[in-house]
Design an enzyme around this catalytic site. Structure first.
Site, PDB file in Angstrom:
ATOM      1  N   SER A  23       0.731  -1.109  -0.096  1.00 64.46           N
ATOM      2  CA  SER A  23      -0.050  -0.118  -0.060  1.00 64.46           C
ATOM      3  C   SER A  23       0.754   1.386   0.004  1.00 64.46           C
ATOM      4  CB  SER A  23      -1.014   0.078   1.170  1.00 64.46           C
ATOM      5  OG  SER A  23      -1.599  -1.175   1.387  1.00 64.46           O
TER       6      SER A  23
HETATM    7  N1  SAM Z   1      -0.630  -4.072   3.854  1.00 63.01           N
HETATM    8  C1  SAM Z   1       0.025  -4.868   2.879  1.00 63.01           C
HETATM    9  C2  SAM Z   1       1.591  -4.166   2.696  1.00 63.01           C
HETATM   10  O1  SAM Z   1       2.003  -3.302   3.303  1.00 63.01           O
HETATM   11  O2  SAM Z   1       2.055  -4.902   1.908  1.00 63.01           O
HETATM   12  C3  SAM Z   1      -0.847  -4.454   1.580  1.00 63.01           C
HETATM   13  C4  SAM Z   1      -1.276  -5.703   1.120  1.00 63.01           C
HETATM   14  S1  SAM Z   1      -2.195  -5.712  -0.328  1.00 63.01           S
HETATM   15  C5  SAM Z   1      -2.953  -4.236  -0.604  1.00 63.01           C
HETATM   16  C6  SAM Z   1      -3.661  -6.832  -0.128  1.00 63.01           C
HETATM   17  C7  SAM Z   1      -3.262  -8.089   0.403  1.00 63.01           C
HETATM   18  O3  SAM Z   1      -4.254  -8.597   0.728  1.00 63.01           O
HETATM   19  C8  SAM Z   1      -2.768  -8.777  -0.723  1.00 63.01           C
HETATM   20  O4  SAM Z   1      -1.573  -9.355  -0.519  1.00 63.01           O
HETATM   21  C9  SAM Z   1      -3.791  -9.968  -1.024  1.00 63.01           C
HETATM   22  O5  SAM Z   1      -3.073 -11.194  -1.204  1.00 63.01           O
HETATM   23  C10 SAM Z   1      -4.331 -10.287   0.358  1.00 63.01           C
HETATM   24  N2  SAM Z   1      -5.737 -10.794   0.564  1.00 63.01           N
HETATM   25  C11 SAM Z   1      -6.949 -10.674  -0.129  1.00 63.01           C
HETATM   26  N3  SAM Z   1      -7.790 -11.314   0.416  1.00 63.01           N
HETATM   27  C12 SAM Z   1      -7.279 -11.954   1.623  1.00 63.01           C
HETATM   28  C13 SAM Z   1      -7.757 -12.648   2.691  1.00 63.01           C
HETATM   29  N4  SAM Z   1      -9.252 -13.097   2.464  1.00 63.01           N
HETATM   30  N5  SAM Z   1      -7.019 -12.914   3.562  1.00 63.01           N
HETATM   31  C14 SAM Z   1      -5.802 -12.667   3.675  1.00 63.01           C
HETATM   32  N6  SAM Z   1      -5.210 -12.044   2.705  1.00 63.01           N
HETATM   33  C15 SAM Z   1      -5.966 -11.646   1.522  1.00 63.01           C
END
Ligand code: SAM
Length: 667
Positions: A62
């Protein structure tokens, strides 16, 4: 090499604190966590950009600001137990871990969870536990949590997560009716079954995929009835139509009607013509056609370009038929030579030569360089001049400039040395040389006013370059600002030398488009010539930007690497360029001034991405290397569009090995 620590400090100050994040714990934690460790190899140099970046498994880390805003909204305190759903790279969990007692983070992609866990180990962040799984179910064994952060957007707040909140706990999550657009909400658990929800504004996250999120394919698990507004065409769709209606098609470059389209700017004192790359033929030819018209019909008599003063001076002597000095050498032989040694510039210079040839000396149009590189040539030019007009002053200047001579081939090393030693070794001498020359202005001007202007500009360049190379080590904004201020002051010196003068400036969009209306000024504290001209000349300033959708460009992959012709990626769907492309008008002028096309202007006001290609073009990392947020109608008074472009044709050149001048900007 980018100073990551410094970049991190700037990120926190400019992208986070300045946007209103006040929580000192969040700011402190962001100053501590090395974001570059959390991005894939090859993208480290963009780690502190004001944007999300791609990570493995097609996901994103993000944007720094959004991480900070979410952590602040979740009111994380020391000792708290925190859950993050969607750990991705692990960056947000790591930052939360610098504040909280324990962080539990879940990621659905095993590869990402493993990479994130490895990073925590390497950094010694042992209060962050990671696991692979569907985070919409939470982490019941570790519940209840004081705070829960959901870093992906779902159709609603997962019930399981609400039940795993401690009483008084805060959950921050993006929630939206579609997979790609959400509103950030904060749910506070006020009692066993009592929750309060706050709306924190619009956001865009990758989808939350899982039992209580979206389905793995393209369909939502439980899609609410589609709201009516959804079936109506998005307002974005009408912008290309508005552009098509407002667009004034551009004739051939050689057609006099081309220049006439710009008559509306004839009353300006300064007309600044931008370009969206340093290697696109159409941008040069358009600028030449506009400039010719402004010279022929509206009395413009200065052409000032983003080139080194001593190099441009040699073209100026050619077009105004003035004698060469003792040590004249062919101009523009250094990297990136194709910027000024190309067939389009050659054709314009030949035209200017013949225009001037039919006029008396005082009516001739001058060609000048605004930039501050080529320190060597400027030092030599000052000494040559003083040798002729004042040999005693030349001896003193020679001694003073001697301080810089050991560094003249690699001036960045001077900056590094000055930083290490903590003082500006050569500053006093270069300032004094300029002051002495200005003090003797009357004597010198009597001999030859033109040559005096040239020599003092060179002395000014040496003074500003000395400061510029020192500032390079304080940060990109500081040296950028010194450079643009120098360019602006050089322009003013030219205009002040002749009260009736009117100037056309050729420089990159990044110098021309009012920086205070783009990410440059708003986030990075950078100013530019366009902004300074608006501040000084007000309505007598015309800022004209240029853009393109696709085609080829002359550029390089790295500093000092050979020139290549590369294909430009088609413009991004979320850019201004794509709106222009979708208008289906191949070449046009768009008048962006207030009151001309009010509906379109309003529609373009929302900030969007704009592409900036400089000397270097890296299509592989285009979003982060070349796009930034702008507000087109505030940045420019008009926009010139070419849907398809082609690279400039360089003139045969024997490149002189030399200094890598415009590094690190590459624009
Ligand atoms: N906070 C993270 C960082 O600092 O890198 C950003 C993460 S990214 C915007 C969102 C993440 O959520 C992705 O890696 C995606 O694979 C994960 N994601 C989506 N649905 C999910 C779920 N149900 N459980 C766990 N992870 C999930």
């Amino acid at each position: 090499m980018l100073d990551m620590l410094h970049a991190r400090e700037l990120m926190v100050d400019r992208q986070v604190a300045r946007r209103g994040v006040r929580d000192s714990r969040v700011l402190g934690a962001m100053r501590e966590v090395p974001r570059e460790v959390f991005v894939p190899d090859g993208l480290q140099e963009f780690a502190y950009e004001d944007s999300p970046l791609p990570i493995e498994a097609g996901q994103t880390i993000s944007q720094p600001y959004i991480v900070a805003a979410m952590l602040e909204a979740a009111k994380i305190r020391p000792g708290d137990k925190v859950l993050e759903v969607g750990a991705g790279s692990g960056y947000a969990a790591a930052v939360a871990g610098r504040i909280a007692g324990q962080v539990y983070a879940i990621e659905r992609h095993d590869a990402l969870a493993k990479l994130a866990a490895g990073r925590m180990r390497r950094l010694g962040y042992d209060n962050v536990s990671l696991r692979t799984g569907d985070g919409t179910r939470g982490w019941p064994d570790a519940a209840p949590f004081d705070a829960i952060i959901v870093s992906a957007g779902g159709p609603q707040v997962p019930e399981a997560l609400k039940t795993q909140l401690a009483i008084g706990g805060r959950l921050v999550a993006p929630v939206g009716e579609t997979r790609n657009a959400q509103r950030l909400v904060r749910v506070t658990r006020q009692g066993e079954a009592h929750f309060h929800q706050d709306d924190l504004g619009a956001v865009t996250f990758v989808p939350l995929i899982g039992e209580q999120g979206w389905a793995d394919e393209n369909q939502p698990v439980r899609r609410p009835a589609e709201p009516r507004s959804f079936r109506e065409p998005s307002p974005e769709l009408s912008i290309p139509r508005l552009i098509a209606e407002a667009a004034e098609p551009l004739p051939d470059f050689d057609d006099s009607a081309f220049g006439r389209l710009f008559d509306r700017f004839a009353g300006a004192r300064v007309v600044l013509l931008g370009e969206a790359s340093h290697g696109t033929s159409e941008f040069y030819r358009a600028r030449a056609a506009i400039t010719r018209h402004l010279i022929e019909h509206h009395g413009f008599n200065i052409v000032a370009v983003e080139a080194d003063w001593p190099d441009a001076a040699s073209l100026d002597r050619y077009v105004r038929n003035r004698p060469d000095p003792v040590h004249a050498e062919p101009p523009f032989r250094r990297f990136p030579f194709w910027m000024w040694r190309n067939t389009d510039v050659e054709a314009f210079i030949e035209w200017l030569w013949s225009w001037n040839g039919a006029r008396d000396a005082e009516q001739r149009v001058g060609f000048y360089g605004l930039d501050l590189y080529n320190l060597n040539a400027s030092i030599r030019a000052v000494l040559d001049y003083l040798d002729q007009v004042d040999p005693a002053a030349a001896d003193i200047a020679r001694q003073r400039y001697g301080c810089l001579t050991p560094w003249a081939k690699e001036p960045q090393a001077y900056g590094r040395m000055a930083l290490n030693k903590g003082y500006a070794l050569c500053e006093a001498g270069v300032v004094q040389t300029l002051t002495d020359m200005l003090d003797r202005r009357l004597d010198y001007v009597r001999q030859d006013g033109e040559r005096f202007l040239d020599a003092t500009q060179n002395a000014r360049l040496v003074k500003d370059a000395e400061a510029y190379y020192r500032a390079m080590y304080y940060g990109a904004a500081e040296s950028w600002n010194l450079r643009d201020t120098h360019m602006f002051e050089t322009l003013c010196a030219l205009l002040d030398a002749n009260p009736g003068a009117k100037a056309v400036v050729w420089a990159h969009n990044s110098h021309v488009g009012d920086a205070s209306k783009t990410e440059m000024g708003l986030v990075r504290d950078e100013l530019n010539i366009g902004q300074l001209c608006r501040e000084r000349f007000g309505a007598q300033t015309a800022l004209i930007g240029m853009g393109a959708h696709a085609g080829t460009v002359a550029c390089t992959s790295d500093w000092d690497a050979p020139m290549e012709v590369k294909r430009i990626n088609p413009s991004r769907p979320d850019s201004y360029e794509r709106l222009a492309h979708d208008s289906k008008v191949a070449r046009f002028l768009l008048d962006l001034r207030e009151g001309v096309h009010p509906v379109l202007r309003q529609a373009l006001m929302r900030q969007r991405l704009e592409r900036f290609i400089g000397v270097i073009y890296r299509p592989e990392t285009e979003r982060w290397s070349h796009y930034s947020q702008c507000c087109l109608p505030q940045q420019f008074d008009a926009y010139v569009w070419f849907d398809e472009t082609r690279a400039v044709t360089p003139l045969p050149t024997q490149q002189r090995p030399g200094v890598d001048d415009t590094y690190p900007f590459g624009l």
